[in-house]
Design an enzyme around this catalytic site. Structure first.
Site, PDB file in Angstrom:
ATOM      1  N   HIS A 330       0.852  -1.197   0.000  1.00 50.22           N
ATOM      2  CA  HIS A 330       0.000   0.000   0.000  1.00 50.22           C
ATOM      3  C   HIS A 330       0.888   1.247   0.000  1.00 50.22           C
ATOM      4  O   HIS A 330       1.748   1.410   0.885  1.00 50.22           O
ATOM      5  CB  HIS A 330      -0.912  -0.014   1.227  1.00 50.22           C
ATOM      6  N   ALA A 331       0.671   2.118  -0.991  1.00 51.92           N
ATOM      7  CA  ALA A 331       1.552   3.275  -1.173  1.00 51.92           C
ATOM      8  C   ALA A 331       1.618   4.143   0.071  1.00 51.92           C
ATOM      9  O   ALA A 331       0.630   4.266   0.801  1.00 51.92           O
ATOM     10  CB  ALA A 331       1.036   4.118  -2.337  1.00 51.92           C
ATOM     11  N   HIS A 360       0.172  12.017  -6.010  1.00 53.82           N
ATOM     12  CA  HIS A 360      -0.406  12.098  -4.672  1.00 53.82           C
ATOM     13  C   HIS A 360       0.668  11.898  -3.607  1.00 53.82           C
ATOM     14  O   HIS A 360       0.801  12.687  -2.675  1.00 53.82           O
ATOM     15  CB  HIS A 360      -1.501  11.037  -4.502  1.00 53.82           C
ATOM     16  N   GLU A 361       1.501  10.838  -3.794  1.00 53.24           N
ATOM     17  CA  GLU A 361       2.526  10.548  -2.788  1.00 53.24           C
ATOM     18  C   GLU A 361       3.587  11.640  -2.767  1.00 53.24           C
ATOM     19  O   GLU A 361       4.045  12.060  -1.704  1.00 53.24           O
ATOM     20  CB  GLU A 361       3.176   9.191  -3.061  1.00 53.24           C
ATOM     21  N   HIS A 364       2.762  14.613  -0.686  1.00 51.15           N
ATOM     22  CA  HIS A 364       3.131  14.500   0.737  1.00 51.15           C
ATOM     23  C   HIS A 364       4.595  14.898   0.941  1.00 51.15           C
ATOM     24  O   HIS A 364       4.930  15.646   1.857  1.00 51.15           O
ATOM     25  CB  HIS A 364       2.923  13.068   1.230  1.00 51.15           C
ATOM     26  N   GLU A 388      -3.664  15.490   2.314  1.00 52.26           N
ATOM     27  CA  GLU A 388      -4.169  14.607   1.244  1.00 52.26           C
ATOM     28  C   GLU A 388      -4.503  15.383  -0.018  1.00 52.26           C
ATOM     29  O   GLU A 388      -4.699  14.792  -1.076  1.00 52.26           O
ATOM     30  CB  GLU A 388      -5.393  13.844   1.744  1.00 52.26           C
ATOM     31  N   TRP A 462     -21.344  -1.972   9.378  1.00 54.57           N
ATOM     32  CA  TRP A 462     -20.521  -1.592   8.219  1.00 54.57           C
ATOM     33  C   TRP A 462     -21.390  -1.571   6.962  1.00 54.57           C
ATOM     34  O   TRP A 462     -21.428  -0.585   6.233  1.00 54.57           O
ATOM     35  CB  TRP A 462     -19.356  -2.568   8.057  1.00 54.57           C
ATOM     36  N   ARG A 466     -22.550   1.351   4.151  1.00 56.03           N
ATOM     37  CA  ARG A 466     -22.196   1.096   2.745  1.00 56.03           C
ATOM     38  C   ARG A 466     -23.447   1.148   1.870  1.00 56.03           C
ATOM     39  O   ARG A 466     -23.450   1.751   0.791  1.00 56.03           O
ATOM     40  CB  ARG A 466     -21.526  -0.272   2.634  1.00 56.03           C
ATOM     41  N   HIS A 491      -6.964   0.825   5.543  1.00 57.95           N
ATOM     42  CA  HIS A 491      -6.890   1.844   6.588  1.00 57.95           C
ATOM     43  C   HIS A 491      -7.469   1.381   7.910  1.00 57.95           C
ATOM     44  O   HIS A 491      -7.155   1.969   8.951  1.00 57.95           O
ATOM     45  CB  HIS A 491      -7.602   3.100   6.095  1.00 57.95           C
ATOM     46  N   TYR A 501      -9.659  12.086   3.641  1.00 58.09           N
ATOM     47  CA  TYR A 501      -9.797  12.017   2.181  1.00 58.09           C
ATOM     48  C   TYR A 501     -11.088  12.704   1.733  1.00 58.09           C
ATOM     49  O   TYR A 501     -11.114  13.379   0.711  1.00 58.09           O
ATOM     50  CB  TYR A 501      -9.757  10.557   1.727  1.00 58.09           C
TER      51      TYR A 501
HETATM   52  C1  LIG Z   1       3.719   7.214   6.691  1.00 60.86           C
HETATM   53  C2  LIG Z   1       2.356   7.413   6.135  1.00 60.86           C
HETATM   54  O1  LIG Z   1       1.451   6.617   6.302  1.00 60.86           O
HETATM   55  N1  LIG Z   1       2.149   8.561   5.435  1.00 60.86           N
HETATM   56  C3  LIG Z   1       0.833   8.867   4.875  1.00 60.86           C
HETATM   57  C4  LIG Z   1       0.833  10.296   4.348  1.00 60.86           C
HETATM   58  C5  LIG Z   1       0.889  11.259   5.490  1.00 60.86           C
HETATM   59  O2  LIG Z   1       0.011  11.141   6.364  1.00 60.86           O
HETATM   60  O3  LIG Z   1       1.799  12.093   5.510  1.00 60.86           O
HETATM   61  C6  LIG Z   1       0.580   7.950   3.676  1.00 60.86           C
HETATM   62  O4  LIG Z   1       1.414   7.895   2.825  1.00 60.86           O
HETATM   63  N2  LIG Z   1      -0.585   7.267   3.646  1.00 60.86           N
HETATM   64  C7  LIG Z   1      -0.858   6.298   2.585  1.00 60.86           C
HETATM   65  C8  LIG Z   1      -1.990   6.720   1.631  1.00 60.86           C
HETATM   66  C9  LIG Z   1      -1.898   5.886   0.333  1.00 60.86           C
HETATM   67  C10 LIG Z   1      -3.071   6.043  -0.646  1.00 60.86           C
HETATM   68  C11 LIG Z   1      -4.406   5.860   0.018  1.00 60.86           C
HETATM   69  O5  LIG Z   1      -4.512   5.121   0.956  1.00 60.86           O
HETATM   70  N3  LIG Z   1      -5.437   6.511  -0.553  1.00 60.86           N
HETATM   71  C12 LIG Z   1      -6.805   6.236  -0.061  1.00 60.86           C
HETATM   72  C13 LIG Z   1      -7.815   7.273  -0.567  1.00 60.86           C
HETATM   73  C14 LIG Z   1      -7.432   7.944  -1.817  1.00 60.86           C
HETATM   74  C15 LIG Z   1      -7.700   7.360  -3.040  1.00 60.86           C
HETATM   75  C16 LIG Z   1      -7.396   8.047  -4.208  1.00 60.86           C
HETATM   76  C17 LIG Z   1      -6.807   9.318  -4.144  1.00 60.86           C
HETATM   77  O6  LIG Z   1      -6.564  10.025  -5.286  1.00 60.86           O
HETATM   78  C18 LIG Z   1      -6.512   9.877  -2.927  1.00 60.86           C
HETATM   79  C19 LIG Z   1      -6.807   9.176  -1.762  1.00 60.86           C
HETATM   80  C20 LIG Z   1      -7.235   4.853  -0.565  1.00 60.86           C
HETATM   81  O7  LIG Z   1      -6.507   4.285  -1.391  1.00 60.86           O
HETATM   82  O8  LIG Z   1      -8.270   4.387  -0.097  1.00 60.86           O
HETATM   83  C21 LIG Z   1      -2.947   4.964  -1.718  1.00 60.86           C
HETATM   84  C22 LIG Z   1      -2.726   5.653  -3.019  1.00 60.86           C
HETATM   85  C23 LIG Z   1      -3.278   7.054  -2.852  1.00 60.86           C
HETATM   86  C24 LIG Z   1      -3.014   7.368  -1.401  1.00 60.86           C
HETATM   87  C25 LIG Z   1      -1.843   8.191   1.309  1.00 60.86           C
HETATM   88  O9  LIG Z   1      -0.888   8.570   0.648  1.00 60.86           O
HETATM   89  O10 LIG Z   1      -2.738   8.961   1.733  1.00 60.86           O
HETATM   90 ZN   LIG Z   2      -2.180  10.664   0.968  1.00 61.98          ZN
END
Ligand SMILES: CC(=O)N[C@@H](CC(=O)O)C(=O)NC[C@H](CC1(C(=O)N[C@@H](Cc2ccc(O)cc2)C(=O)O)CCCC1)C(=O)O
Ligand SMILES: [Zn+2]
Length: 604
Positions: A330-331, A360-361, A364, A388, A462, A466, A491, A501
């Protein structure tokens, strides 16, 4: 001290407090660096040993936070005159899970890593048509099935199998975990963990604010839902959809139905005009994973932000390792709190979705770098939604047909009203589809922490949110207590809050509007591209470098002129599509039975 002039002098107390907090800021960076480094090692090499080390470092970091909270409370900081010093002390004193006893803290981190390991290593076997007993991980195999298969039974296999292999193994662990989160929250003076999480938004009526935003956006979601449901009925004409108007959850192109972008081709308003999927072009032009990162970096640099630092390229994990290591795919983006180490960990693949995710990453990372000079307690988003929104607001410019054409990923002729509508539809399938999902996860978690339902109805509650908010329902019967489908979403086991988000999806359109206005852009916002705009870059960077040093309404006002979140820029952005959908849905019955799930779909 009240001077004869009637002014307040900074009491020597505050001077001593400033000296203490300066020392704190020196010491805390090393402690957090050690913890983040151990957590990084576990995430990029899942072993019991690395999990143990990470938990030990988490405990050391918590002991440090606990000790510093006690020391901070020796001062009468609520009465400090220096607002910034008072804000810093209030954050140090609000110690979170570090309030737990060593035993409870260690138990909490063990439960957390148990669930994260289950999630990150789960696989599903017995695929229809397989004879070799292969077992498939979520990333990339099951996600690939969910996005590209149009075979109802194959989709049910992946959808149900994933939930049974991941979430269904967690509910008892999660129950103990939630108890410990609540225990810490109560020690810190909150009613429960949900109230602690909501406190980060510094708004007394935050729940109500979110509910109002959802109600503002619901008509747009309902139009998209009705249009997609009608098209899906044609595609899956051999299957019956619930008479309640819900869409079966497994045919929306995504394991959680949180993005419907995979359906773009079938949903395209003008099928004989180009869509916005540039995957084929990326591959044809020989892009590799690093190439996606360089594209993203180029955009941020065009706004005046820093390029990625050298150790970013050396130490990041930008693709799934092939040396047999188990990793958390998970990114995520990582701040090592020393002002020089910043990394991304993701299992990148060369396609349009990963091009956007990489932005997105990296958003951050750029935020980490913009506020790295702040005291450690201010090295955070103004609120979590701000963090975000950075990458996503850049992606709004990158995704436009004009920008894709300017970087050679779309053929000439993007400047066409029908291509425009195709573009708005692909954006809606990602962004509008997401809105209720971004909203509902923490509605469920806040109610779980608030003990609005108990262990026997974890899954019933849940599916209630939904079905009610997303207008989807399970394709196979689910158990209200035996299954735990929330755990099949990263999450929840990872304990990452989610309302951020939903907040981001509203904020990013406010940011986009402000940046386009700053760039003196004229025209519809969905065609605006702020690439290379110094004014837009200055506006965004001025917001980012403040980190969490002031209340977010002030920071939002500085950037957009408004102290409040408002859905209006998002609604305006999609207005042309909304008009098209209303026309298209003239004969459709909008919506679904909002009292809950179809009868019989959830059993005790
Ligand atoms: C050390 C640490 O944990 N750091 C935090 C960052 C911080 O807090 O500094 C972090 O990297 N969190 C991971 C998380 C990853 C992703 C995510 O989980 N996205 C949500 C919702 C979503 C979906 C589409 C979109 O366009 C935007 C969001 C999902 O996939 O459900 C997966 C790919 C996209 C972003 C993230 O980057 O937010
Ligand atoms: Zn993010």
């Amino acid at each position: 001290v009240l001077l004869s002039s009637g002014c307040f002098a900074q009491s020597d107390d505050e001077e001593a407090a400033q000296i203490w907090v300066d020392q704190y800021n020196q010491d805390v960076q090393g402690v957090y660096f050690d913890y983040v480094s151990a957590d990084w090692t576990y995430n990029t090499n899942i072993t019991d040993h690395n999990s143990q080390l990470a938990n030990e470092k988490a405990a050391e970091s918590a002991a440090f936070d606990n000790q510093k909270a006690i020391e901070a409370n020796n001062w009468d900081w609520p009465n400090f005159q220096n607002e910034s010093l008072k804000r810093e002390f209030s954050k140090i004193a609000d110690m979170g899970y570090a309030a737990l006893s060593d035993e409870d803290f260690n138990n909490m981190t063990k439960l957390n890593s148990n669930m994260t390991t289950i999630y990150s290593t789960a696989t599903v076997c017995n695929k229809p048509g397989d004879t070799n007993g292969t077992c498939y991980p979520l990333d990339p195999d099951l996600e690939e099935v969910m996005s590209s298969s149009r075979d109802w039974d194959e989709l049910v296999w992946a959808w149900e199998g994933w939930r049974n292999e991941s979430g269904r193994k967690m509910p008892d662990t999660y129950e103990q975990f939630a108890e410990l989160l609540n225990k810490a929250a109560v020690i810190n003076g909150y009613a429960d963990n949900g109230e602690y999480w909501r406190s980060w938004y510094e708004s007394a009526d935050f729940r109500q604010i979110c509910e109002n935003l959802w109600l503002e956006l619901k008509p747009l979601y309902q139009q998209l839902h009705a249009y997609v449901r009608s098209k899906l009925r044609d595609i899956y004409s051999g299957h019956t959809f619930p008479g309640t108007g819900h869409i079966p959850a497994h045919i929306l192109g995504n394991m959680w139905a949180q993005s419907w972008l995979a359906l773009e081709q079938e949903m395209r308003p003008y099928p004989n005009k180009t869509g916005l999927d540039v995957t084929d072009e990326l591959i044809k032009q020989g892009y590799n994973n690093t190439g996606l990162f360089l594209l993203a970096e180029d955009f941020f640099v065009s706004l005046g932000m820093d390029p990625m630092v050298d150790n970013f390229w050396e130490n990041s994990m930008i693709e799934k390792p092939t040396d047999g290591r188990e990793v958390v795919c998970h990114a995520s983006a990582w701040d090592f709190y020393n002002g020089i180490d910043f990394r991304i960990k993701q299992c990148t693949r060369v396609n349009t979705e990963w091009l956007i995710t990489t932005h997105h990453e990296m958003g951050h990372i750029e935020y980490f770098m913009e506020y790295k000079h702040q005291p450690v307690q201010f090295r955070d988003g103004a609120n979590p939604g701000f963090h975000e929104a950075i990458g996503d607001v850049i992606a709004l410019s990158v995704s436009t047909p004009n920008h894709m054409e300017s970087i050679g990923l779309l053929p000439e002729g993007a400047d066409d009203p029908e291509v425009d509508m195709n573009f708005l539809m692909s954006e809606a399938l990602k962004k509008i589809a997401f809105i209720p999902f971004g909203y509902l996860i923490d509605q469920w978690r806040w109610d779980l922490f608030g003990e609005e339902f108990d262990r026997n109805n974890y899954n019933g509650a849940w599916w209630d949110v939904r079905c009610r908010y997303q207008g989807i329902s399970p394709p196979v019967t689910r158990s209200a207590s035996g299954d735990f489908d929330a755990g099949a979403k990263y999450h929840v086991p990872a304990n990452t809050p989610y309302i951020r988000y939903f907040v981001s999806y509203v904020l990013q359109y406010q940011f986009h509007k402000a940046m386009c206005d700053a760039a003196n852009y004229v025209g519809p916002y969905h065609r605006c591209d702020v690439y290379k705009s110094n004014e837009a870059g200055d506006l965004l960077r001025a917001m980012m470098e403040t980190g969490a040093s002031r209340p977010w309404p002030e920071i939002l006002e500085q950037m957009t002129g408004s102290r409040n979140m408002t859905a209006q820029p998002l609604i305006d952005y999609f207005q042309p599509l909304m008009d098209w959908l209303i026309e298209e849905n003239a004969d459709e019955t909008l919506g679904w039975d909002e009292t809950g799930c179809p009868v019989g779909s959830i059993v005790p």
